[in-house]
Design an enzyme around this catalytic site. Structure first.
Site, PDB file in Angstrom:
ATOM      1  N   ASN A 114     102.861 -29.965 -83.537  1.00  0.00           N
ATOM      2  CA  ASN A 114     104.012 -29.948 -84.420  1.00  0.00           C
ATOM      3  C   ASN A 114     103.994 -28.791 -85.388  1.00  0.00           C
ATOM      4  O   ASN A 114     105.013 -28.264 -85.793  1.00  0.00           O
ATOM      5  CB  ASN A 114     104.002 -31.230 -85.255  1.00  0.00           C
ATOM      6  CG  ASN A 114     105.370 -31.865 -85.276  1.00  0.00           C
ATOM      7  OD1 ASN A 114     106.303 -31.347 -84.690  1.00  0.00           O
ATOM      8  ND2 ASN A 114     105.486 -32.979 -85.951  1.00  0.00           N
ATOM      9  N   THR A 164      96.449 -11.717 -52.931  1.00  0.00           N
ATOM     10  CA  THR A 164      97.683 -12.489 -52.968  1.00  0.00           C
ATOM     11  C   THR A 164      98.615 -11.971 -51.882  1.00  0.00           C
ATOM     12  O   THR A 164      98.838 -10.769 -51.780  1.00  0.00           O
ATOM     13  CB  THR A 164      98.362 -12.334 -54.341  1.00  0.00           C
ATOM     14  OG1 THR A 164      97.387 -12.581 -55.347  1.00  0.00           O
ATOM     15  CG2 THR A 164      99.492 -13.322 -54.488  1.00  0.00           C
ATOM     16  N   LYS A 166     101.753 -10.796 -50.218  1.00  0.00           N
ATOM     17  CA  LYS A 166     103.048 -10.252 -50.635  1.00  0.00           C
ATOM     18  C   LYS A 166     103.845  -9.893 -49.379  1.00  0.00           C
ATOM     19  O   LYS A 166     103.235  -9.668 -48.345  1.00  0.00           O
ATOM     20  CB  LYS A 166     102.840  -8.988 -51.487  1.00  0.00           C
ATOM     21  CG  LYS A 166     101.860  -9.137 -52.633  1.00  0.00           C
ATOM     22  CD  LYS A 166     102.484  -9.779 -53.849  1.00  0.00           C
ATOM     23  CE  LYS A 166     101.468  -9.911 -54.998  1.00  0.00           C
ATOM     24  NZ  LYS A 166     101.987 -10.685 -56.130  1.00  0.00           N
ATOM     25  N   LYS A 168     105.897 -11.864 -52.152  1.00  0.00           N
ATOM     26  CA  LYS A 168     105.548 -13.221 -52.535  1.00  0.00           C
ATOM     27  C   LYS A 168     106.587 -14.238 -52.090  1.00  0.00           C
ATOM     28  O   LYS A 168     106.264 -15.394 -51.871  1.00  0.00           O
ATOM     29  CB  LYS A 168     105.277 -13.316 -54.030  1.00  0.00           C
ATOM     30  CG  LYS A 168     106.327 -12.774 -54.972  1.00  0.00           C
ATOM     31  CD  LYS A 168     105.915 -13.178 -56.375  1.00  0.00           C
ATOM     32  CE  LYS A 168     106.038 -12.075 -57.397  1.00  0.00           C
ATOM     33  NZ  LYS A 168     105.596 -12.527 -58.714  1.00  0.00           N
ATOM     34  N   ASP A 194     101.082 -16.937 -53.722  1.00  0.00           N
ATOM     35  CA  ASP A 194     101.558 -16.505 -55.030  1.00  0.00           C
ATOM     36  C   ASP A 194     101.886 -17.736 -55.866  1.00  0.00           C
ATOM     37  O   ASP A 194     102.194 -18.798 -55.321  1.00  0.00           O
ATOM     38  CB  ASP A 194     102.800 -15.627 -54.879  1.00  0.00           C
ATOM     39  CG  ASP A 194     102.938 -14.720 -56.083  1.00  0.00           C
ATOM     40  OD1 ASP A 194     103.553 -15.171 -57.064  1.00  0.00           O
ATOM     41  OD2 ASP A 194     102.417 -13.605 -56.067  1.00  0.00           O
ATOM     42  N   GLU A 195     101.834 -17.587 -57.200  1.00  0.00           N
ATOM     43  CA  GLU A 195     102.091 -18.763 -58.040  1.00  0.00           C
ATOM     44  C   GLU A 195     103.501 -19.316 -57.856  1.00  0.00           C
ATOM     45  O   GLU A 195     103.726 -20.507 -58.044  1.00  0.00           O
ATOM     46  CB  GLU A 195     101.821 -18.454 -59.513  1.00  0.00           C
ATOM     47  CG  GLU A 195     102.705 -17.391 -60.144  1.00  0.00           C
ATOM     48  CD  GLU A 195     102.222 -15.970 -59.875  1.00  0.00           C
ATOM     49  OE1 GLU A 195     102.760 -15.059 -60.515  1.00  0.00           O
ATOM     50  OE2 GLU A 195     101.324 -15.773 -59.012  1.00  0.00           O
ATOM     51  N   HIS A 285      95.897 -20.849 -61.451  1.00  0.00           N
ATOM     52  CA  HIS A 285      96.689 -19.700 -61.896  1.00  0.00           C
ATOM     53  C   HIS A 285      97.279 -20.010 -63.268  1.00  0.00           C
ATOM     54  O   HIS A 285      97.595 -21.160 -63.564  1.00  0.00           O
ATOM     55  CB  HIS A 285      97.811 -19.398 -60.896  1.00  0.00           C
ATOM     56  CG  HIS A 285      98.470 -18.076 -61.162  1.00  0.00           C
ATOM     57  ND1 HIS A 285      99.445 -17.918 -62.131  1.00  0.00           N
ATOM     58  CD2 HIS A 285      98.277 -16.851 -60.627  1.00  0.00           C
ATOM     59  CE1 HIS A 285      99.816 -16.644 -62.160  1.00  0.00           C
ATOM     60  NE2 HIS A 285      99.127 -15.977 -61.267  1.00  0.00           N
ATOM     61  N   ARG A 286      97.435 -18.953 -64.099  1.00  0.00           N
ATOM     62  CA  ARG A 286      97.838 -19.192 -65.485  1.00  0.00           C
ATOM     63  C   ARG A 286      99.286 -18.786 -65.756  1.00  0.00           C
ATOM     64  O   ARG A 286      99.604 -18.348 -66.862  1.00  0.00           O
ATOM     65  CB  ARG A 286      96.883 -18.468 -66.432  1.00  0.00           C
ATOM     66  CG  ARG A 286      96.821 -16.962 -66.211  1.00  0.00           C
ATOM     67  CD  ARG A 286      95.896 -16.295 -67.208  1.00  0.00           C
ATOM     68  NE  ARG A 286      95.917 -14.832 -67.049  1.00  0.00           N
ATOM     69  CZ  ARG A 286      95.482 -13.974 -67.969  1.00  0.00           C
ATOM     70  NH1 ARG A 286      94.989 -14.406 -69.107  1.00  0.00           N
ATOM     71  NH2 ARG A 286      95.534 -12.675 -67.753  1.00  0.00           N
ATOM     72  N   HIS A 318      92.521 -17.257 -63.431  1.00  0.00           N
ATOM     73  CA  HIS A 318      92.937 -15.882 -63.705  1.00  0.00           C
ATOM     74  C   HIS A 318      92.625 -15.543 -65.156  1.00  0.00           C
ATOM     75  O   HIS A 318      92.942 -16.314 -66.043  1.00  0.00           O
ATOM     76  CB  HIS A 318      94.429 -15.734 -63.421  1.00  0.00           C
ATOM     77  CG  HIS A 318      94.728 -15.788 -61.955  1.00  0.00           C
ATOM     78  ND1 HIS A 318      95.246 -14.728 -61.256  1.00  0.00           N
ATOM     79  CD2 HIS A 318      94.539 -16.776 -61.052  1.00  0.00           C
ATOM     80  CE1 HIS A 318      95.372 -15.067 -59.979  1.00  0.00           C
ATOM     81  NE2 HIS A 318      94.948 -16.308 -59.833  1.00  0.00           N
ATOM     82  N   SER A 370      93.005 -10.103 -61.434  1.00  0.00           N
ATOM     83  CA  SER A 370      94.110  -9.958 -60.496  1.00  0.00           C
ATOM     84  C   SER A 370      95.283  -9.309 -61.205  1.00  0.00           C
ATOM     85  O   SER A 370      95.561  -9.618 -62.357  1.00  0.00           O
ATOM     86  CB  SER A 370      94.502 -11.352 -59.976  1.00  0.00           C
ATOM     87  OG  SER A 370      95.640 -11.270 -59.158  1.00  0.00           O
TER      88      SER A 370
END
Length: 441
Positions: A114, A164, A166, A168, A194-195, A285-286, A318, A370
């Site tokens: 909060n 990764t 591609k 993607k 890929d994310e 993955h972030r 990552h 990455s």
């Protein structure tokens, strides 16, 4: 006797306690505070402690029904930030009882829920948390951790290589599987969804999983090495996520993947439990992290998100590259990389580590480099991240002028050359380019 006094009183009378000695069981937080003009730092720090624990804007009758001294957060120290006008680091101690055991979700709801919209503050950033063993022991942490993963993969003494796939978005499942096969066959350890690849109209998740499994087993048989592909199990509901993870396990895949910030800590922790019970590795993955951590003066630093992930559970995460296309400062990045991998991390302000962190024996997480890195970065990456890391080259593999498999070969050759050169005592920082040139002959 003194009756109940209604009204609004300064937070600092209750929540600013510079004489407080922190307990070993307290959760400690370091906040970077920018108060509004005219608000004293003590009042701002106390307000942060109050709003993220037991306080509210007015004195309430029900305060008398509990012991605030037992449950309140306390601002126990404030220091001005050197070189910044009107910016302070406020240290807050929270009693352990304020938090539900084993819930990263509840921890973040309490500490950052909060208070970040608070009027008395212009900006607020959670810089670091000290998680006491009494709390971290209520979490299972990573499903397997660095050592167990190395044993499962039978890969030692070097960083792991990923890529990764591609483009993607837009490939059919069949073509996607083909790209996976070429990379793994060429010498990578892992390829990655890929994310944003979940289950879209042009490639539904089940089709992708099947063609990828085929690629895994084919490349494994041909190379004699364990191969993996991070099958992204992230989905719109927890039930759907679990369904995908279960299917991955049924196919015999070694690893699944999750976007832990968009998916949420609750979903992530459920998935981590499943992975631990069923022998799946978990790649994290972030996606969305920069929304939270990009601004220096407001939000949460990535090291806090990283600690949350180690508690919630993941085997890879990552963690920036230091050298690629996305931001990252070397010392600070290495600071949270150590927080992910090591057992015990000493307080070191130059690396952004505000508290000594003791994880006791919680397994470590592989940091994943990455984003915009390629074969010429290999010496720097090997030197910066050391052996316990995953280096991921997407465009840096698939962009090779001769195709995917030669791209994978190039990365593996470069990595082996760098590791060998390092083991022979050569200076990677100085001789890096030459080492790569020799290896490519």
């Amino acid at each position: 006797g003194v009756g109940f006094k209604a009204g609004v009183k300064d937070y600092r009378l209750t929540y600013y306690t510079p004489e407080y000695k922190t307990k070993d069981t307290d959760i400690l937080a370091a906040f970077r505070m920018t108060p509004q003009p005219g608000v004293p730092a003590e009042e701002a720090g106390a307000a942060v402690a109050a709003e993220s624990s037991t306080g509210t804007w007015t004195t309430v009758w029900t305060d008398g029904l509990t012991s605030l001294d037992r449950y309140k957060g306390r601002c126990y120290d404030i220091e001005p930030v050197a070189g910044e006008e009107n910016q302070y680091i406020a240290y807050v101690a929270y009693p352990l009882d304020l938090f539900e055991e084993g819930s990263v979700t509840n921890m973040f709801t309490s500490i950052v829920g909060n208070v970040f919209g608070f009027k008395a503050l212009r900006a607020l950033x959670x810089e670091d948390l000290r998680i006491p063993p009494a709390y971290s022991k209520t979490f299972m942490g990573p499903p397997h951790g660095i050592q167990v993963e190395r044993d499962k993969l039978n890969k030692y003494g070097r960083p792991l290589l990923g890529c990764t796939i591609k483009p993607k978005l837009g490939l059919s499942a069949k073509n996607y599987g083909r790209a996976v096969y070429e990379c793994l066959r060429g010498g990578l350890d892992f390829t990655k969804d890929d994310e944003n690849v979940n289950s879209q109209p042009f490639m539904r998740w089940r089709d992708r999983f099947l063609f990828v499994a085929e690629a895994l087993f084919k490349s494994q048989a041909e190379t004699g090495e364990v191969k993996g592909h991070y099958l992204n199990a992230t989905a719109g509901t927890c039930e759907e996520m679990m369904k995908r993870a279960i299917f991955a396990r049924e196919l015999g895949a070694p690893i699944v993947m999750h976007d832990y910030l968009t998916g949420g800590f609750t979903a992530n922790t459920s998935l981590a439990f499943y992975c631990r019970d069923n022998g799946l590795l978990l790649h994290i993955h972030r996606a969305m992290h920069a929304v939270i951590d990009r601004q220096k003066d407001h939000g949460m630093h990535f090291r806090v998100l990283a600690k949350g992930l180690r508690m919630s559970g993941g085997d890879h995460i990552h963690a920036g590259t230091v050298v690629g296309k996305l931001e990252g400062e070397r010392e600070v990045t290495l600071g949270f990389v150590d927080l992910l991998r090591d057992d015990f991390i000493q307080k070191d302000r130059s690396r952004g580590i505000y508290f000594t962190q003791d994880w006791v024996s919680m397994p470590g997480v592989f940091p994943v480099a990455s984003g915009g890195i390629h074969v010429w970065h290999m010496p720097a990456l090997t030197e910066i991240f050391g052996d316990d890391s995953v280096l991921q080259f997407g465009g840096g593999t698939l962009g090779h002028p001769w195709g995917n498999a030669p791209g994978a070969v190039a990365n593996r050759v470069a990595l082996e050359a760098c590791v060998q050169a390092r083991n022979e005592g050569r200076d990677l920082a100085r001789e890096g380019n030459e080492i790569i040139r020799e290896a490519s002959k």
